[in-house]
Design an enzyme around this catalytic site. Structure first.
Site, PDB file in Angstrom:
ATOM      1  N   ASP A  63      -4.984  -8.069  -3.843  1.00 23.04           N
ATOM      2  CA  ASP A  63      -5.339  -7.866  -2.436  1.00 23.04           C
ATOM      3  C   ASP A  63      -6.687  -8.498  -2.045  1.00 23.04           C
ATOM      4  O   ASP A  63      -6.779  -9.699  -1.861  1.00 23.04           O
ATOM      5  CB  ASP A  63      -5.299  -6.361  -2.126  1.00 23.04           C
ATOM      6  CG  ASP A  63      -5.316  -6.058  -0.631  1.00 23.04           C
ATOM      7  OD1 ASP A  63      -5.363  -7.003   0.166  1.00 23.04           O
ATOM      8  OD2 ASP A  63      -5.277  -4.878  -0.244  1.00 23.04           O
ATOM      9  N   HIS A 119       0.817  -1.225   0.000  1.00 20.74           N
ATOM     10  CA  HIS A 119       0.000   0.000   0.000  1.00 20.74           C
ATOM     11  C   HIS A 119       0.855   1.281   0.000  1.00 20.74           C
ATOM     12  O   HIS A 119       0.896   1.966  -0.997  1.00 20.74           O
ATOM     13  CB  HIS A 119      -1.020   0.053   1.144  1.00 20.74           C
ATOM     14  CG  HIS A 119      -1.950  -1.113   1.161  1.00 20.74           C
ATOM     15  ND1 HIS A 119      -2.749  -1.422   0.097  1.00 20.74           N
ATOM     16  CD2 HIS A 119      -2.201  -2.070   2.107  1.00 20.74           C
ATOM     17  CE1 HIS A 119      -3.466  -2.507   0.378  1.00 20.74           C
ATOM     18  NE2 HIS A 119      -3.139  -2.927   1.583  1.00 20.74           N
TER      19      HIS A 119
END
Ligand code: ZN
Length: 461
Positions: free
Chosen positions: A326, A275
């Site tokens: 993800d 991220h």
């Protein structure tokens, strides 16, 4: 009779561009050989109307979260402005409910969807470890083995990033819903990792990495021990995904997440921050100075309202960017690449933000494609990502006549693919030289879908 297989696509992507008439030579061991004349007896696979490219590398995945797709897209009644609640609730509910066979079933469906989209390797950030009440299984890595089996059964290469999880957070009361994730101490965590390495080291297509979950879930004492470990195992960690994580980190340590990791000595070239949405220029430099990686997951970051990965600043600081699916909100790595650049355009109010410059028509697309292949492989410690001699023959092909690609020329094909192709254009997928998807079909599709449907029915009806 030769043990050589020669693939003859119309265009082959190598060294940053498409070549017409190039061939891919693959030995019996599934590795790529140097291109040369086709020897007598070689098996020749003609692929007219197809372009062949290195397989996509999915740097960050939680396979079981495929179950919650479509079940979290609302604000739950009575939860006011807590838009994250419906997602977290659905995720915990799925995480609590699954027995080992169901972990296999859920994971296999996610992995099947990946393979069909041209993904040949996955970094599975695996945090479901124990029984529902938190007691370890007799075979303590039982669920990790189910996830590995699921990946291998659909032909996918997997790096099992074994997660270390210690607590709910700084000054946050224990959360019984996280019992399946938590190891009692860092030595227990590392013993599980060592056992996993021992048990899988002879398994083709399987390797292991370390994944301290986040600065929220892992205290300083654990991170200090991990920073002292030597070796070349990849280390992945969720870093700076949401503002709340920053506030808690500053309250606990007086430092922002990347600053803390730098101080502890965790940042190095085998480290990947997943991220890295909320990072300062100084933090970007800290990551870049040691050639650390950042794995951006734009479709999930967008879905969860996390924010935009400042990929332009990270790249200028020398950070290696890769991409991940993800939460499996969608499974399409080229779509991740497209969104990474697209979000930056909306934020910076200009076009082609990540273009490396120089005016090359394919420069930006090549850079994004590199994130989806070479950089992903590097962040997972894999020898894949490019069609080079000696590397495993991991590749996919696309149909040049697919409605989303037709009309592309060799010079516009990569940008056409990265910016506009439908993943249904993917036709063949090979891992270690073995075709696992042929002409858009995977032999386990029906079985996997049926089992997954039954599981979803059990959980949600
Ligand atoms: Zn994640």
């Amino acid at each position: 009779m030769s043990d050589l297989t020669v693939y003859q696509p119309e265009f082959l992507y190598r060294y940053g561009r498409f070549h017409a008439g190039s061939t891919l030579h693959v030995g019996a061991d599934g590795r790529i050989l140097p291109e040369g004349p086709v020897p007598e007896g070689a098996r020749v696979v003609r692929m007219p109307g197809r372009a062949l490219l290195p397989g996509l590398v999915n740097g960050h995945s939680h396979a079981f979260q495929r179950l919650i797709r479509g079940r979290t897209e609302y604000v739950a009644a009575g939860h006011g402005t807590d838009d994250f609640w419906s997602w977290r609730e659905a995720m915990y509910r799925a995480a609590e409910a699954l027995d080992p066979e169901e972990v296999y079933t859920a994971s296999r469906q996610a992995f099947l969807e990946m393979v069909l989209a041209g993904i040949t390797s996955v970094g599975e950030f695996h945090y479901l470890h124990h029984q529902a009440d938190g007691t370890p299984y007799v075979e303590r890595n039982a669920l990790a083995y189910e996830v590995i089996r699921a990946a291998r059964d659909v032909g996918l290469r997997i790096v099992l990033l074994r997660v270390g999880y210690a607590r709910a957070g700084f000054r946050v009361p224990e959360n019984p819903r996280q019992r399946r994730f938590i190891d009692k101490d860092v030595d227990t965590f590392l013993a599980s990792v060592e056992e996993l390495v021992r048990e899988t080291e002879r398994q083709p297509g399987v390797s292991v990495g370390l994944a301290p979950h986040s600065v929220r879930a892992v205290p300083r004492e654990w991170l200090t021990v991990l920073a002292g470990l030597r070796g070349d195992m990849p280390v992945h960690m969720h870093v700076a995904e949401q503002p709340k994580e920053l506030e808690a980190c500053v309250a606990e340590h007086g430092l922002r997440p990347v600053e803390l990791l730098e101080e502890l000595g965790l940042l190095e070239s085998r480290f990947t921050a997943v991220h890295a949405v909320h990072v300062t220029e100084a933090e970007a430099r800290m990551l870049g100075e040691v050639s650390a990686g950042v794995c951006a997951c734009p479709s999930t970051e967008r879905n969860l309202g996390d924010g935009i990965v400042p990929a332009d600043r990270l790249a200028s600081a020398g950070v290696r960017l890769s991409l991940g699916s993800d939460s499996q909100a969608t499974v399409d790595l080229l779509e991740e690449a497209r969104q990474l650049e697209g979000h930056l355009r909306l934020s910076r109010l200009r076009r082609a933000v990540l273009d490396p410059g120089g005016g090359a028509v394919e420069g930006l697309a090549a850079r994004l494609f590199e994130m989806a292949t070479v950089n992903g492989a590097r962040c997972l410690g894999l020898p894949t990502g490019a069609l080079e001699p000696g590397a495993p023959a991991d590749f996919f092909t696309v149909d040049l006549n697919h409605p989303s690609l037709v009309g592309a020329s060799p010079s516009s094909l990569l940008a056409g693919l990265v910016f506009g192709a439908d993943k249904a254009a993917v036709r063949d997928v090979a891992v270690d030289g073995r075709l696992v998807v042929r002409d858009g079909q995977h032999p386990r599709t029906e079985e996997s879908g049926r089992d997954f449907h039954a599981l979803a029915r059990r959980l949600y009806s």
